[in-house]
Design a protein around this motif. Structure first.
Motif, PDB file in Angstrom:
ATOM      1  N   VAL A 110       0.875  -1.182   0.000  1.00 59.97           N
ATOM      2  CA  VAL A 110       0.000   0.000   0.000  1.00 59.97           C
ATOM      3  C   VAL A 110       0.905   1.222   0.000  1.00 59.97           C
ATOM      4  O   VAL A 110       1.693   1.418   0.931  1.00 59.97           O
ATOM      5  N   THR A 138      -1.885  -1.442  -3.935  1.00 59.25           N
ATOM      6  CA  THR A 138      -2.765  -0.273  -3.888  1.00 59.25           C
ATOM      7  C   THR A 138      -1.965   1.019  -3.813  1.00 59.25           C
ATOM      8  O   THR A 138      -1.102   1.168  -2.939  1.00 59.25           O
ATOM      9  N   ASN A 154      -7.090  -4.830  -0.022  1.00 61.55           N
ATOM     10  CA  ASN A 154      -5.648  -5.146  -0.043  1.00 61.55           C
ATOM     11  C   ASN A 154      -5.360  -6.399   0.785  1.00 61.55           C
ATOM     12  O   ASN A 154      -4.614  -7.282   0.374  1.00 61.55           O
TER      13      ASN A 154
END
Ligand SMILES: Nc1ncnc2c1ncn2[C@@H]1O[C@H](COP(=O)(O)OP(=O)(O)O)[C@@H](O)[C@H]1O
Ligand SMILES: [Mg+2]
Length: 235
Positions: free
Chosen positions: A37, A194, A187
């Protein structure tokens, strides 16, 4: 170190108008790992959207290279780039662009009907916490709920990467936090890499890594040893 999804080398995008050249992206080098992320922070005009659009195959660099896994995106014909985008990329934008005459379920089904190995629309909507609202029309949903439908729509084809350009830009803090929560849930459960562009500095707490943009460059990087949950955010 885990596998790499994106590798950028000297990625540059220059806009020319008359005598003036704008370096929207200036020799960016970057690696993004599978399942990571990443939050992109930086002032308006610093190149965040340009990078996201190139990663998503919506735009092309002026020079430099960008690989998706082993695939050199900068080498692809337009048709191949479109196929890359269709197969591997989900987008979430500030405005949700749902079809107003279709329910949440039907908005997601529009995508799953043409994808290769889609989730069931109901499962995609459950993943973002909207199982009880799936037969509502967009006008019957709050802004944050509409954005979560847009997330369900983007991830229902199980894309490798989810690219989000200011996904909470139009939302108040409470609904914004639920949208971030939905992104983190995707995620976690699907392993979707992401990337989130935001103006909201508090969102950096949920990232594995934060890239600070300035003048078309990555001016700083912060690695978070632990990611915070969305519910812990204050903004
Ligand atoms: N299509 C375009 N034509 C000319 N200049 C552009 C275009 N798109 C972006 N730019 C310029 O590139 C720079 C970076 O823009 P952008 O990537 O949208 O920044 P950010 O998303 O960080 O606000 C800005 O100076 C912007 O004005
Ligand atoms: Mg932008």
């Amino acid at each position: 170190m885990s596998d790499t999804v994106f590798t950028a080398k000297g990625l540059t995008k220059t806009y020319v108008s008359g005598e003036v050249k704008v370096h929207a992206l200036n020799e960016v080098d970057l690696e993004i790992a599978e399942k990571e992320v990443v939050v992109l922070l930086g002032p308006s005009g610093s190149g965040k959207t340009t990078l996201l659009n190139i990663m998503g195959g919506l735009d092309r660099p002026t020079s430099g290279r960008l690989f998706f896994r082993d695939l050199d995106l900068t080498d692809l014909e337009d048709r191949e780039l479109t196929k890359y985008r269709r197969d591997h990329v989900g987008f979430v934008f500030q405005f949700y662009n749902l079809v107003p005459s279709l329910t949440a379920y039907e908005n997601v089904a529009l995508v799953t009907e043409v994808a290769k190995n889609p989730m069931r629309p109901a499962d995609a909507l459950a993943l973002v916490g909207l199982d009880e609202r799936m037969h509502h029309f967009p006008a019957q949903l709050s802004g944050g709920e509409q954005q979560r439908v847009a997330i369900a729509r983007a991830i229902a084809k199980r894309p490798a990467v989810l690219l989000c350009d200011e996904p909470t830009g139009a939302l108040d803090s409470k609904t914004g936090i639920r949208v971030i929560e939905a992104l983190l849930g995707v995620n976690r459960q699907l392993g979707t890499t992401t990337v989130i562009i935001t103006h909201n500095a508090s969102i950096q707490e949920v990232a594995d890594r934060v890239l600070f943009f300035a003048d078309g460059r990555i001016a700083g990087v912060r690695k978070n040893e632990t990611r915070r949950e969305a519910a812990e955010l204050v903004w």
